[in-house]
Design an enzyme around this catalytic site. Structure first.
Site, PDB file in Angstrom:
ATOM      1  N   CYS A 113      -2.952 -20.871  45.231  1.00 50.01           N
ATOM      2  CA  CYS A 113      -3.364 -21.665  46.384  1.00 50.01           C
ATOM      3  C   CYS A 113      -3.965 -22.993  45.926  1.00 50.01           C
ATOM      4  O   CYS A 113      -5.140 -23.053  45.544  1.00 50.01           O
ATOM      5  CB  CYS A 113      -4.366 -20.869  47.219  1.00 50.01           C
ATOM      6  SG  CYS A 113      -4.972 -21.760  48.661  1.00 50.01           S
ATOM      7  N   CYS A 144      -6.928 -24.197  47.983  1.00 53.08           N
ATOM      8  CA  CYS A 144      -8.176 -23.454  47.733  1.00 53.08           C
ATOM      9  C   CYS A 144      -8.801 -23.871  46.399  1.00 53.08           C
ATOM     10  O   CYS A 144      -9.999 -24.051  46.288  1.00 53.08           O
ATOM     11  CB  CYS A 144      -7.920 -21.953  47.643  1.00 53.08           C
ATOM     12  SG  CYS A 144      -6.921 -21.287  48.961  1.00 53.08           S
ATOM     13  N   ASP A 145      -7.976 -23.993  45.368  1.00 49.46           N
ATOM     14  CA  ASP A 145      -8.520 -24.091  44.013  1.00 49.46           C
ATOM     15  C   ASP A 145      -8.332 -25.448  43.337  1.00 49.46           C
ATOM     16  O   ASP A 145      -8.942 -25.699  42.293  1.00 49.46           O
ATOM     17  CB  ASP A 145      -7.849 -23.025  43.117  1.00 49.46           C
ATOM     18  CG  ASP A 145      -8.146 -21.612  43.611  1.00 49.46           C
ATOM     19  OD1 ASP A 145      -9.240 -21.413  44.156  1.00 49.46           O
ATOM     20  OD2 ASP A 145      -7.287 -20.727  43.454  1.00 49.46           O
TER      21      ASP A 145
HETATM   22  P1  FAD Z   1      -6.527 -10.920  54.167  1.00 48.30           P
HETATM   23  O1  FAD Z   1      -7.586 -11.590  53.378  1.00 48.30           O
HETATM   24  O2  FAD Z   1      -5.122 -11.170  53.801  1.00 48.30           O
HETATM   25  O3  FAD Z   1      -6.853  -9.375  54.127  1.00 48.30           O
HETATM   26  C1  FAD Z   1      -6.145  -8.418  54.822  1.00 48.30           C
HETATM   27  C2  FAD Z   1      -6.563  -7.085  54.273  1.00 48.30           C
HETATM   28  O4  FAD Z   1      -6.407  -6.067  55.245  1.00 48.30           O
HETATM   29  C3  FAD Z   1      -5.718  -6.588  53.124  1.00 48.30           C
HETATM   30  O5  FAD Z   1      -5.989  -7.227  51.929  1.00 48.30           O
HETATM   31  C4  FAD Z   1      -6.069  -5.124  53.099  1.00 48.30           C
HETATM   32  O6  FAD Z   1      -7.286  -4.926  52.401  1.00 48.30           O
HETATM   33  C5  FAD Z   1      -6.259  -4.838  54.589  1.00 48.30           C
HETATM   34  N1  FAD Z   1      -5.078  -4.137  55.126  1.00 48.30           N
HETATM   35  C6  FAD Z   1      -3.773  -4.532  55.024  1.00 48.30           C
HETATM   36  N2  FAD Z   1      -2.967  -3.601  55.562  1.00 48.30           N
HETATM   37  C7  FAD Z   1      -3.769  -2.621  56.032  1.00 48.30           C
HETATM   38  C8  FAD Z   1      -3.514  -1.391  56.686  1.00 48.30           C
HETATM   39  N3  FAD Z   1      -2.270  -0.985  56.962  1.00 48.30           N
HETATM   40  N4  FAD Z   1      -4.569  -0.611  57.007  1.00 48.30           N
HETATM   41  C9  FAD Z   1      -5.836  -1.023  56.736  1.00 48.30           C
HETATM   42  N5  FAD Z   1      -6.124  -2.162  56.102  1.00 48.30           N
HETATM   43  C10 FAD Z   1      -5.109  -2.960  55.755  1.00 48.30           C
HETATM   44  N6  FAD Z   1      -8.896 -19.503  51.470  1.00 48.30           N
HETATM   45  C11 FAD Z   1      -9.882 -20.411  51.642  1.00 48.30           C
HETATM   46  O7  FAD Z   1     -10.113 -20.830  52.779  1.00 48.30           O
HETATM   47  N7  FAD Z   1     -10.631 -20.846  50.583  1.00 48.30           N
HETATM   48  C12 FAD Z   1     -10.439 -20.406  49.320  1.00 48.30           C
HETATM   49  O8  FAD Z   1     -11.124 -20.843  48.379  1.00 48.30           O
HETATM   50  C13 FAD Z   1      -9.415 -19.436  49.105  1.00 48.30           C
HETATM   51  N8  FAD Z   1      -9.176 -18.955  47.866  1.00 48.30           N
HETATM   52  C14 FAD Z   1      -8.215 -18.015  47.684  1.00 48.30           C
HETATM   53  C15 FAD Z   1      -7.994 -17.511  46.411  1.00 48.30           C
HETATM   54  C16 FAD Z   1      -7.035 -16.542  46.207  1.00 48.30           C
HETATM   55  C17 FAD Z   1      -6.837 -15.989  44.816  1.00 48.30           C
HETATM   56  C18 FAD Z   1      -6.243 -16.080  47.292  1.00 48.30           C
HETATM   57  C19 FAD Z   1      -5.190 -15.023  47.087  1.00 48.30           C
HETATM   58  C20 FAD Z   1      -6.445 -16.594  48.571  1.00 48.30           C
HETATM   59  C21 FAD Z   1      -7.417 -17.570  48.781  1.00 48.30           C
HETATM   60  N9  FAD Z   1      -7.642 -18.109  50.039  1.00 48.30           N
HETATM   61  C22 FAD Z   1      -8.658 -19.006  50.228  1.00 48.30           C
HETATM   62  C23 FAD Z   1      -6.834 -17.702  51.195  1.00 48.30           C
HETATM   63  C24 FAD Z   1      -7.609 -16.654  52.024  1.00 48.30           C
HETATM   64  O9  FAD Z   1      -8.060 -15.645  51.173  1.00 48.30           O
HETATM   65  C25 FAD Z   1      -6.724 -16.080  53.105  1.00 48.30           C
HETATM   66  O10 FAD Z   1      -6.196 -17.135  53.905  1.00 48.30           O
HETATM   67  C26 FAD Z   1      -7.504 -15.137  54.001  1.00 48.30           C
HETATM   68  O11 FAD Z   1      -8.178 -14.156  53.254  1.00 48.30           O
HETATM   69  C27 FAD Z   1      -6.572 -14.448  54.987  1.00 48.30           C
HETATM   70  O12 FAD Z   1      -7.354 -13.626  55.777  1.00 48.30           O
HETATM   71  P2  FAD Z   1      -6.742 -12.459  56.642  1.00 48.30           P
HETATM   72  O13 FAD Z   1      -7.767 -12.185  57.694  1.00 48.30           O
HETATM   73  O14 FAD Z   1      -5.381 -12.763  57.071  1.00 48.30           O
HETATM   74  O15 FAD Z   1      -6.732 -11.177  55.712  1.00 48.30           O
END
Ligand code: FAD
Length: 335
Positions: A145, A148-149
């Protein structure tokens, strides 16, 4: 079998923001946070990163893990029931919706829970390449990302590399050019997949170089714990010739996989598997099913946009539930 008004599936910023709003609205949400669902710890993608510097409210930044622990505590504070299990099966064919957990989903088994409304907040995973050295230098030079980084000090005025040939790769490379001394884009084939306009801009960018017919084969760097990457081994796809180049950052732009398998074929998804929501809302193609976060957002994919869409999902769900449970006018008169 237990019935809830609303179940949230997922545990990232989208899920927890929805949980805070719904629990404050006294709708007693139940949140399934997953048990290493899709290979990620409960708390989602931010649990895999160190500092988050662009989430408002934390002037000095905050660790990804800590940010997610705080969100979880806030969800619980207002009464969200959090269950550390993964939902493995969801039946949206009739109401109330039915769901099963991975411990008990054999054919014929009773659902673990039913719900009037479901919010899908299962996120997405950045694709990795499994290069030698990738595990060691992940977040120590390798990132998926740029937004992000990209701004962190280890990348400032350093040679950076991007892998990918599509619009995301072009966008990330030009974004990184603000920070790195140069940005080289490695493209496996002899042309970019990016749209014409993005490809033209990338090729004309004074700090970006595109190397066609080239792949990365190994990430090399300081072998000490938490040592940073410093070089990359690259290989020509034409003659197989390898060389080692100086590289202090490596950004993957090879796509994301939205975690939408649970709802595949039950609600509308696009050709990449992202859940389709009505623009500006969290409504999916099925009444009573809402989506937020990265599972429905292939463009922004940020913690703050996921949180924002979690708020939208909660408010849309609240409206839906109030209409569902509204006592019709004539009946009210009889009471
Ligand atoms: P996610 O964070 O994608 O989490 C969803 C979670 O739900 C899954 O990981 C799992 O634990 C759970 N889940 C999935 N399926 C199921 C199921 N069937 N049953 C129960 N639980 C389940 N964004 C920023 O704004 N700033 C940053 O500095 C930043 N740094 C990042 C660094 C990295 C390495 C990565 C990979 C991403 C980064 N991002 C950053 C992006 C950010 O993390 C994502 O945009 C954000 O977390 C997405 O949120 P989400 O609510 O969609 O869920």
């Amino acid at each position: 079998m237990v019935h809830s008004k609303v179940v949230i599936i997922g545990s990232g910023p989208g899920a927890h923001t929805a949980a805070v709003y719904l629990s404050r609205a006294e709708l007693q949400p139940v949140l399934y946070e997953g048990m290493l669902a899709n290979g990620t710890a409960a708390g989602g993608q931010l649990t895999t990163t160190t500092d988050v510097e662009n989430f408002p409210g934390f002037p000095a930044g905050i660790g990804g893990q800590e940010l997610m622990e705080n969100m979880r505590k806030q969800s619980e504070r207002f009464g969200t029931e959090i269950i550390t299990e993964t939902i493995s099966k969801l039946d949206l064919s009739s109401k109330p919706f039915k769901m099963w957990t991975e411990w008990n989903d054999a054919p014929g088994s009773e659902p673990a829970r039913t719900a009037d409304a479901v919010i899908i907040a299962t996120g997405a995973n950045a694709r990795r390449l499994d290069l030698p050295g990738e595990e060691k230098f992940w977040q120590n030079g390798i990132s998926a990302c740029a937004v992000c980084d990209g701004a962190v000090p280890i990348f400032r005025n350093k040679p950076l590399y991007v892998i990918g040939g599509g619009d995301s790769a072009a966008e990330e490379a030009m974004f990184l050019a603000k920070y790195g001394s140069s940005v080289t884009v490695l493209v496996r084939k002899d042309k970019l997949r990016a749209s014409n306009i993005m490809a033209e801009r990338l090729l004309a960018h004074p700090k970006c170089i595109v190397r066609f017919n080239t792949v990365a084969t190994e990430v090399i760097g300081d072998s000490k714990p938490n040592g940073l990457m410093s070089h990359l081994r690259v290989k020509s796809t034409v003659d197989g010739k390898e060389e080692i180049v100086e590289a202090n950052g490596l950004f993957y732009a090879v796509g994301h996989d939205p975690a939408s398998a649970l709802v595949k074929g039950q609600i509308e998804t696009d050709d990449e598997g992202y859940i389709v929501t009505k623009p500006g809302t969290s409504y999916t193609s099925l009444e009573g099913v809402f989506a937020c976060g990265d599972v429905q957002d292939k463009r922004y994919r940020q913690a703050i946009t996921s949180a924002g869409s979690g708020c939208i999902a909660a408010l849309d769900t609240e409206k839906y539930l109030s209409e569902l449970h509204e006592v019709p006018e004539p009946a009210k008169e009889k009471i």
